[in-house]
Design an enzyme around this catalytic site. Structure first.
Site, PDB file in Angstrom:
ATOM      1  N   ASP A  39     -10.575  11.347   9.640  1.00  0.00           N
ATOM      2  CA  ASP A  39      -9.983  11.128   8.427  1.00  0.00           C
ATOM      3  C   ASP A  39     -10.950  10.196   7.790  1.00  0.00           C
ATOM      4  O   ASP A  39     -10.267   9.552   6.875  1.00  0.00           O
ATOM      5  CB  ASP A  39      -8.650  11.221   8.138  1.00  0.00           C
ATOM      6  CG  ASP A  39      -8.074  11.266   6.651  1.00  0.00           C
ATOM      7  OD1 ASP A  39      -8.743  12.084   6.029  1.00  0.00           O
ATOM      8  OD2 ASP A  39      -7.088  10.819   6.384  1.00  0.00           O
ATOM      9  N   ASN A  47      -9.975   5.070   3.583  1.00  0.00           N
ATOM     10  CA  ASN A  47      -9.446   4.638   4.980  1.00  0.00           C
ATOM     11  C   ASN A  47     -10.590   3.451   5.229  1.00  0.00           C
ATOM     12  O   ASN A  47     -10.513   3.178   6.604  1.00  0.00           O
ATOM     13  CB  ASN A  47      -9.270   5.726   5.851  1.00  0.00           C
ATOM     14  CG  ASN A  47      -8.191   6.529   5.426  1.00  0.00           C
ATOM     15  OD1 ASN A  47      -7.159   5.986   4.879  1.00  0.00           O
ATOM     16  ND2 ASN A  47      -8.192   7.867   5.576  1.00  0.00           N
ATOM     17  N   GLY A  99       0.923  -1.231  -0.037  1.00  0.00           N
ATOM     18  CA  GLY A  99      -0.126   0.094   0.022  1.00  0.00           C
ATOM     19  C   GLY A  99       0.956   1.266   0.012  1.00  0.00           C
ATOM     20  O   GLY A  99       2.031   1.261   0.326  1.00  0.00           O
ATOM     21  N   GLY A 136       0.079   5.543   0.335  1.00  0.00           N
ATOM     22  CA  GLY A 136      -0.706   6.659   0.454  1.00  0.00           C
ATOM     23  C   GLY A 136       0.207   7.726   0.267  1.00  0.00           C
ATOM     24  O   GLY A 136       1.358   7.803   0.069  1.00  0.00           O
ATOM     25  N   LYS A 137      -0.337   8.923   0.810  1.00  0.00           N
ATOM     26  CA  LYS A 137       0.083  10.517   0.435  1.00  0.00           C
ATOM     27  C   LYS A 137       1.367  10.255   1.612  1.00  0.00           C
ATOM     28  O   LYS A 137       2.325  11.018   1.206  1.00  0.00           O
ATOM     29  CB  LYS A 137      -0.749  11.629   0.842  1.00  0.00           C
ATOM     30  CG  LYS A 137      -1.762  11.763  -0.367  1.00  0.00           C
ATOM     31  CD  LYS A 137      -2.526  12.959  -0.115  1.00  0.00           C
ATOM     32  CE  LYS A 137      -3.373  12.706   1.185  1.00  0.00           C
ATOM     33  NZ  LYS A 137      -4.436  11.754   1.088  1.00  0.00           N
ATOM     34  N   GLU A 138       1.140   9.746   2.773  1.00  0.00           N
ATOM     35  CA  GLU A 138       2.002   9.863   3.977  1.00  0.00           C
ATOM     36  C   GLU A 138       2.532   8.764   4.505  1.00  0.00           C
ATOM     37  O   GLU A 138       3.239   8.790   5.709  1.00  0.00           O
ATOM     38  CB  GLU A 138       1.164  10.803   5.150  1.00  0.00           C
ATOM     39  CG  GLU A 138       0.294  11.865   4.580  1.00  0.00           C
ATOM     40  CD  GLU A 138       0.956  13.222   5.036  1.00  0.00           C
ATOM     41  OE1 GLU A 138       0.458  13.656   6.058  1.00  0.00           O
ATOM     42  OE2 GLU A 138       1.715  13.814   4.384  1.00  0.00           O
ATOM     43  N   GLY A 172      -8.574  -7.716   1.973  1.00  0.00           N
ATOM     44  CA  GLY A 172      -9.607  -6.985   1.386  1.00  0.00           C
ATOM     45  C   GLY A 172      -9.262  -5.746   0.603  1.00  0.00           C
ATOM     46  O   GLY A 172      -8.063  -5.551   0.088  1.00  0.00           O
TER      47      GLY A 172
HETATM   48  N1  ATP Z   1      -3.486  -3.229   8.029  1.00  0.00           N
HETATM   49  C1  ATP Z   1      -3.539  -3.252   6.583  1.00  0.00           C
HETATM   50  N2  ATP Z   1      -3.774  -4.441   5.823  1.00  0.00           N
HETATM   51  C2  ATP Z   1      -4.000  -4.331   4.588  1.00  0.00           C
HETATM   52  N3  ATP Z   1      -3.602  -3.394   3.780  1.00  0.00           N
HETATM   53  C3  ATP Z   1      -3.494  -2.243   4.440  1.00  0.00           C
HETATM   54  C4  ATP Z   1      -3.362  -2.164   5.844  1.00  0.00           C
HETATM   55  N4  ATP Z   1      -2.963  -0.611   5.985  1.00  0.00           N
HETATM   56  C5  ATP Z   1      -2.863  -0.041   5.006  1.00  0.00           C
HETATM   57  N5  ATP Z   1      -3.142  -0.848   3.903  1.00  0.00           N
HETATM   58  C6  ATP Z   1      -3.193  -0.484   2.422  1.00  0.00           C
HETATM   59  O1  ATP Z   1      -2.217   0.698   2.210  1.00  0.00           O
HETATM   60  C7  ATP Z   1      -2.721   1.966   1.839  1.00  0.00           C
HETATM   61  C8  ATP Z   1      -2.311   3.035   2.692  1.00  0.00           C
HETATM   62  O2  ATP Z   1      -2.820   2.872   3.981  1.00  0.00           O
HETATM   63  P1  ATP Z   1      -3.132   4.059   5.008  1.00  0.00           P
HETATM   64  O3  ATP Z   1      -4.349   4.900   4.543  1.00  0.00           O
HETATM   65  O4  ATP Z   1      -3.139   3.596   6.308  1.00  0.00           O
HETATM   66  O5  ATP Z   1      -1.845   5.202   4.490  1.00  0.00           O
HETATM   67  P2  ATP Z   1      -1.789   6.609   4.404  1.00  0.00           P
HETATM   68  O6  ATP Z   1      -0.505   6.928   3.666  1.00  0.00           O
HETATM   69  O7  ATP Z   1      -2.057   7.578   5.433  1.00  0.00           O
HETATM   70  O8  ATP Z   1      -3.062   7.032   3.216  1.00  0.00           O
HETATM   71  P3  ATP Z   1      -3.521   8.557   2.872  1.00  0.00           P
HETATM   72  O9  ATP Z   1      -2.726   9.295   3.753  1.00  0.00           O
HETATM   73  O10 ATP Z   1      -3.258   8.663   1.314  1.00  0.00           O
HETATM   74  O11 ATP Z   1      -4.881   8.325   3.147  1.00  0.00           O
HETATM   75  C9  ATP Z   1      -4.386   1.608   2.229  1.00  0.00           C
HETATM   76  O12 ATP Z   1      -5.297   2.191   1.302  1.00  0.00           O
HETATM   77  C10 ATP Z   1      -4.458   0.114   2.011  1.00  0.00           C
HETATM   78  O13 ATP Z   1      -4.666  -0.186   0.716  1.00  0.00           O
HETATM   79 MG    MG Z   2      -5.306   6.411   4.011  1.00  0.00          MG
END
Ligand code: ATP
Ligand code: MG
Length: 302
Positions: free
Chosen positions: A227, A232, A103, A105-107, A192
């Site tokens: 958020d 999410n 995965g 994300g932005k951060e 998922g």
């Molecule tokens: N526990 C997990 N199990 C499976 N996939 C995960 C899990 N945690 C995160 N992911 C995957 O990783 C991606 C990014 O995770 P997350 O939303 O926690 O990070 P983020 O960088 O904060 O995202 P954003 O800032 O873009 O919302 C999720 O969209 C998901 O596809």
């Molecule tokens: Mg996220």
């Protein structure tokens, strides 16, 4: 899982003294200062030439960078911080392997991993401000800003595991917290798909209801996500939901708690309407979330 790499061999490429140099730069960043070769040499009681050679090597491996040109100041890269975190968990036997990125994300970046007990887990590395750091790097300025981003990434990881440690035992649908080190959060892995990627569901009303129930349970436990969106929420093949990505949560006593709660509910309700034609009243949903929760949005909860 053949793509899993041994963390010990990954971090084994660095000597203990090189880790000490990385830790020294990190300690400076933690208090908002920038390490120089002289300060590193002094604090580790090492010769300046020796430190210079190590910094060259760490720079070549892109674990550190020098914002004002080589030889002057040194700041950790996120990969440098990753190595420190992995070194720590590998030494303690908490994690043994790291695998593919699952995965992004932005951060944050999320990788597969394996614990000392053999469980497959998710490893989330925060990278707060990574896009701004790239911009600064071009300008060769603001290493202090970069230090702040490292500190913010650690704080985000702390906040996230704190939320999971409150929510998971209360039965809220979140990943199980396993461990945190620095900017790295280890949790159970969820099989998922992101809600936002799903075009059909067998029972969208039931899923929306389930998610709102989780919002209520979390509120009862003293946590508002802040958020929440279909980006999410993961949905399992059995159409169970799991809410991820909690670093920005607040207590119900937060002055803007009510607005955040409303926005969370609105984001989800609006998506279910748009994508699945599920009609719901946000006011009614919020009324239900607040009803008999015992959480006053103005009183301090915990
Ligand atoms: N526990 C997990 N199990 C499976 N996939 C995960 C899990 N945690 C995160 N992911 C995957 O990783 C991606 C990014 O995770 P997350 O939303 O926690 O990070 P983020 O960088 O904060 O995202 P954003 O800032 O873009 O919302 C999720 O969209 C998901 O596809
Ligand atoms: Mg996220």
């Amino acid at each position: 899982m053949k793509e899993l790499k041994r963390i010990a061999s990954l971090v084994g490429g660095l000597s203990e003294i090189e880790f000490k140099v990385l830790e020294t730069i990190e300690r400076f960043a933690d208090i908002g200062r920038i390490a120089t070769p002289d300060t590193i040499a002094r604090s580790l009681k090492l010769g300046r030439d020796y430190v210079d050679r190590m910094l060259e090597e760490l720079n070549r491996r892109r674990l550190v960078w020098s914002p004002r040109g080589r030889g002057r100041e040194y700041m950790l890269n996120f990969t440098g911080l990753d190595m420190l975190a992995l070194h720590s968990v590998s030494r303690r036997g908490i994690l043994t392997h790291i695998g593919v990125k699952i995965g992004m994300g932005k951060e944050a970046d999320i990788y597969l991993g394996r614990t000392g007990e053999g469980n497959v887990v998710g490893i989330k590395f925060y990278r707060i401000g990574r896009s701004s750091i790239k911009k600064h790097r071009r300008l060769r300025e603001s290493s202090l800003e970069a230090a702040n981003y490292l500190v913010s990434s650690k704080l985000a990881a702390q906040r996230e595991i704190q939320a999971l440690r409150i929510l998971y035992p209360e039965g809220v649908a979140v990943p199980a917290p396993v461990y945190r080190n620095r900017h790295m959060v280890v949790t159970s892995i969820i099989e998922g798909e992101l809600l936002v990627r799903l075009d059909s569901l067998s029972d969208p009303e039931a899923l929306l209801q389930g998610i709102v129930k989780s919002i209520k349970k979390a509120l009862k436990a003293g946590v508002i996500h802040c958020d929440l969106s279909p980006y999410n929420i993961l949905v399992t093949p059995g159409e169970e939901h799991v809410i991820i990505d909690w670093p920005q949560w607040v207590r119900p006593s937060h002055p803007n708690a009510q607005d955040y709660l409303r926005r969370d509910v609105e984001n989800v309700a609006a998506f279910f309407k748009r994508r699945f034609g599920v009609l719901s009243s946000v006011d009614e949903l919020i009324g239900w979330v607040l009803r008999s929760v015992g959480a006053s949005l103005t009183d301090d909860q915990v």
